[in-house]
Design an enzyme around this catalytic site. Structure first.
Site, mmCIF file in Angstrom:
data_model
loop_
_atom_site.group_PDB
_atom_site.id
_atom_site.type_symbol
_atom_site.label_atom_id
_atom_site.label_comp_id
_atom_site.label_asym_id
_atom_site.label_seq_id
_atom_site.Cartn_x
_atom_site.Cartn_y
_atom_site.Cartn_z
ATOM 1 N N TYR A 1 -7.379 17.368 -6.230
ATOM 2 C CA TYR A 1 -6.457 16.453 -7.127
ATOM 3 C C TYR A 1 -5.410 17.471 -7.539
ATOM 4 O O TYR A 1 -4.271 17.070 -7.492
ATOM 5 C CB TYR A 1 -7.294 15.816 -8.264
ATOM 6 C CG TYR A 1 -6.365 15.128 -9.041
ATOM 7 C CD1 TYR A 1 -5.786 14.041 -8.685
ATOM 8 C CD2 TYR A 1 -6.157 15.349 -10.379
ATOM 9 C CE1 TYR A 1 -5.000 13.105 -9.422
ATOM 10 C CE2 TYR A 1 -5.344 14.622 -11.399
ATOM 11 C CZ TYR A 1 -4.718 13.512 -10.719
ATOM 12 O OH TYR A 1 -4.041 12.784 -11.753
ATOM 13 N N ASP B 1 0.961 -1.122 0.114
ATOM 14 C CA ASP B 1 -0.135 0.081 0.011
ATOM 15 C C ASP B 1 0.944 1.330 -0.063
ATOM 16 O O ASP B 1 1.558 1.429 0.951
ATOM 17 C CB ASP B 1 -1.029 0.023 1.157
ATOM 18 C CG ASP B 1 -1.936 0.984 1.280
ATOM 19 O OD1 ASP B 1 -1.677 2.156 0.529
ATOM 20 O OD2 ASP B 1 -3.117 0.803 1.797
ATOM 21 N N LYS C 1 -1.569 17.346 -7.042
ATOM 22 C CA LYS C 1 -0.485 17.156 -8.145
ATOM 23 C C LYS C 1 0.472 18.306 -8.109
ATOM 24 O O LYS C 1 1.839 18.103 -8.533
ATOM 25 C CB LYS C 1 -1.066 16.966 -9.386
ATOM 26 C CG LYS C 1 -1.851 15.616 -9.462
ATOM 27 C CD LYS C 1 -0.639 14.262 -9.542
ATOM 28 C CE LYS C 1 -1.502 13.017 -9.753
ATOM 29 N NZ LYS C 1 -0.277 11.855 -9.634
ATOM 30 N N ASN D 1 3.979 5.963 -9.635
ATOM 31 C CA ASN D 1 2.677 6.133 -10.613
ATOM 32 C C ASN D 1 1.511 5.935 -9.748
ATOM 33 O O ASN D 1 0.603 6.572 -10.055
ATOM 34 C CB ASN D 1 2.908 5.100 -11.718
ATOM 35 C CG ASN D 1 1.508 4.933 -12.301
ATOM 36 O OD1 ASN D 1 1.265 5.900 -13.119
ATOM 37 N ND2 ASN D 1 0.877 3.930 -12.191
HETATM 38 N N1 LIG Z 1 -6.131 8.681 -16.337
HETATM 39 C C1 LIG Z 1 -5.813 9.847 -16.331
HETATM 40 O O1 LIG Z 1 -6.846 10.711 -16.876
HETATM 41 C C2 LIG Z 1 -4.574 10.549 -15.658
HETATM 42 C C3 LIG Z 1 -4.217 11.771 -16.116
HETATM 43 C C4 LIG Z 1 -3.158 12.539 -15.697
HETATM 44 C C5 LIG Z 1 -2.296 11.704 -14.644
HETATM 45 N N2 LIG Z 1 -2.539 10.380 -14.175
HETATM 46 C C6 LIG Z 1 -1.871 9.936 -13.161
HETATM 47 O O2 LIG Z 1 -1.557 8.691 -13.531
HETATM 48 C C7 LIG Z 1 -1.334 7.764 -12.670
HETATM 49 C C8 LIG Z 1 -1.781 6.438 -13.063
HETATM 50 O O3 LIG Z 1 -3.385 6.553 -12.815
HETATM 51 P P1 LIG Z 1 -4.100 5.589 -13.978
HETATM 52 O O4 LIG Z 1 -4.797 6.641 -14.770
HETATM 53 O O5 LIG Z 1 -3.399 4.605 -14.351
HETATM 54 O O6 LIG Z 1 -5.124 5.143 -12.897
HETATM 55 P P2 LIG Z 1 -5.780 3.919 -12.369
HETATM 56 O O7 LIG Z 1 -6.155 2.912 -13.691
HETATM 57 O O8 LIG Z 1 -6.913 4.005 -11.684
HETATM 58 O O9 LIG Z 1 -4.542 3.112 -11.659
HETATM 59 C C9 LIG Z 1 -4.195 3.773 -10.472
HETATM 60 C C10 LIG Z 1 -3.037 2.784 -9.934
HETATM 61 O O10 LIG Z 1 -2.880 2.888 -8.679
HETATM 62 C C11 LIG Z 1 -2.893 1.903 -7.581
HETATM 63 N N3 LIG Z 1 -3.105 2.401 -6.531
HETATM 64 C C12 LIG Z 1 -4.233 3.234 -5.965
HETATM 65 N N4 LIG Z 1 -4.176 3.273 -4.631
HETATM 66 C C13 LIG Z 1 -3.089 2.562 -4.268
HETATM 67 C C14 LIG Z 1 -2.499 2.517 -2.874
HETATM 68 N N5 LIG Z 1 -3.322 3.040 -1.639
HETATM 69 N N6 LIG Z 1 -1.416 1.817 -2.833
HETATM 70 C C15 LIG Z 1 -0.861 1.411 -3.849
HETATM 71 N N7 LIG Z 1 -1.280 1.343 -5.168
HETATM 72 C C16 LIG Z 1 -2.388 2.214 -5.325
HETATM 73 C C17 LIG Z 1 -4.048 1.025 -8.274
HETATM 74 O O11 LIG Z 1 -3.549 -0.366 -7.965
HETATM 75 P P3 LIG Z 1 -4.487 -1.113 -6.737
HETATM 76 O O12 LIG Z 1 -5.937 -0.586 -6.824
HETATM 77 O O13 LIG Z 1 -4.082 -2.460 -7.128
HETATM 78 O O14 LIG Z 1 -3.708 -0.754 -5.502
HETATM 79 C C18 LIG Z 1 -3.481 1.303 -9.602
HETATM 80 O O15 LIG Z 1 -2.766 0.446 -10.074
HETATM 81 C C19 LIG Z 1 -2.000 8.588 -11.323
HETATM 82 O O16 LIG Z 1 -0.872 8.843 -10.469
HETATM 83 C C20 LIG Z 1 -2.611 9.463 -11.925
HETATM 84 O O17 LIG Z 1 -2.772 10.642 -10.927
HETATM 85 C C21 LIG Z 1 -3.985 9.936 -14.547
#
Ligand SMILES: NC(=O)c1ccc[n+]([C@@H]2O[C@H](COP(=O)([O-])OP(=O)(O)OC[C@H]3O[C@@H](n4cnc5c(N)ncnc54)[C@H](OP(=O)(O)O)[C@@H]3O)[C@@H](O)[C@H]2O)c1
Length: 265
Positions: A158, A66, A162, A93
């Site tokens: 959020y 976690d 960031k 990430n």
């Molecule tokens: N999607 C977008 O539009 C977007 C845009 C800009 C930036 N981002 C950034 O990109 C990154 C990845 O996001 P994503 O879009 O790939 O979202 P996602 O599909 O929701 O993936 C999020 C990941 O974070 C993990 N996570 C969440 N809470 C956690 C915790 N307490 N401990 C350990 N792992 C945790 C989740 O895994 P588990 O649930 O297995 O723990 C999952 O693998 C994030 O930092 C997000 O802010 C996303």
């Protein structure tokens, strides 16, 4: 370009799906020894089998953990060091979204988001920096967002997390230059992952009104890996994101009005 990632030990947080999974698979295809972590063991197993399909006998490790728990982060790092002896590249990430107007933001929920989006990456950096300093080499990749440079309606919590991550990242970059540790700030725009579905909502009737089209996580991961190979300082991913940040740089006032219209305020 020579394959600078071959045999590197790469730790990717939040690798059970989305951008983290896509990055882990790409690193594996480049011959890196990839360690993946998040909370969901089943989803991590899926990432692992995808990595094995593209890897070339490189070693992979899965650690359920976690990213909001500093003790678990410390023991995870010990496990990686016991197996590989070092960490060459950290990809911070793991992250989650929180939405709601400033008026409605629930600070208990926001506190959790700061644990995950700000303190988690900070704790990971604090663990790997001494290891990288010792070896006088390493790379730290922090996955922020265009929301780390510009505030968006209903995204205040959020964005604040960031913006904080951007501050830590830019500071670390300068502090670590003399130790030959390269720090990359990644700012993607909207990406098609579980991110939106997983949003912690603070405003009851909130719905995303931006209507923005989303990029695939594979596209985003390709850009990230290229930026890692080139040792770029910062990468903004997505043409709309680039336009918004450029416009904001030229005129914050015009950007305010544009966002007011886009979000129908
Ligand atoms: N999607 C977008 O539009 C977007 C845009 C800009 C930036 N981002 C950034 O990109 C990154 C990845 O996001 P994503 O879009 O790939 O979202 P996602 O599909 O929701 O993936 C999020 C990941 O974070 C993990 N996570 C969440 N809470 C956690 C915790 N307490 N401990 C350990 N792992 C945790 C989740 O895994 P588990 O649930 O297995 O723990 C999952 O693998 C994030 O930092 C997000 O802010 C996303």
């Amino acid at each position: 370009m020579t394959n600078s990632l071959k045999s590197k030990v790469v730790l990717v947080t939040g690798a059970s799906r989305g951008i983290g999974r896509a990055c882990a698979i790409r690193f594996a295809s480049k011959g890196a020894n990839v360690v993946i972590t998040s909370r969901n063991q089943i989803n991590l197993q899926e990432t692992l089998s995808e990595m094995k399909k593209v890897g070339n006998n490189n070693e992979m490790l899965l650690i359920e953990s976690d990213a909001t728990d500093q003790k678990k982060i410390k023991s995870l790092i010990r496990e990686v060091i016991d197996k590989y002896g070092t960490i060459d590249i950290l990809v911070n990430n793991a992250g989650q979204n929180i939405s709601g107007s400033i008026e409605d933001l629930d600070t208990t929920k926001l506190n959790y988001i700061f644990q995950l989006n700000v303190f988690g990456p900070l704790w990971f950096m604090q663990e790997v920096i001494p290891i990288m300093k010792n070896r006088k080499s390493g790379q730290i990749i922090n996955i922020s967002s265009i929301a780390g440079r510009r505030g968006f309606p209903f995204g205040g919590g959020y964005c604040a997390s960031k913006f904080a991550l951007n501050g830590l990242t830019e500071t670390a970059r300068v502090e670590l230059i003399k130790h030959n540790i390269h720090v990359l700030l990644v700012m993607p725009a909207g990406t098609d992952t579980h991110f939106n579905a997983d949003t912690i909502k603070c405003s009851k009737d909130f719905e995303d009104r931006s209507g923005i089209s989303l990029m695939s996580p594979d596209y985003v991961a390709d850009k990230i890996i290229k930026a890692v190979e080139r040792k770029s300082r910062t990468v903004v991913i997505g043409s709309k994101g680039k336009v918004i940040l450029s416009l904001n740089w030229l005129s914050g006032k015009i950007t305010d009005l544009l966002l007011k219209n886009v979000f129908k305020l």
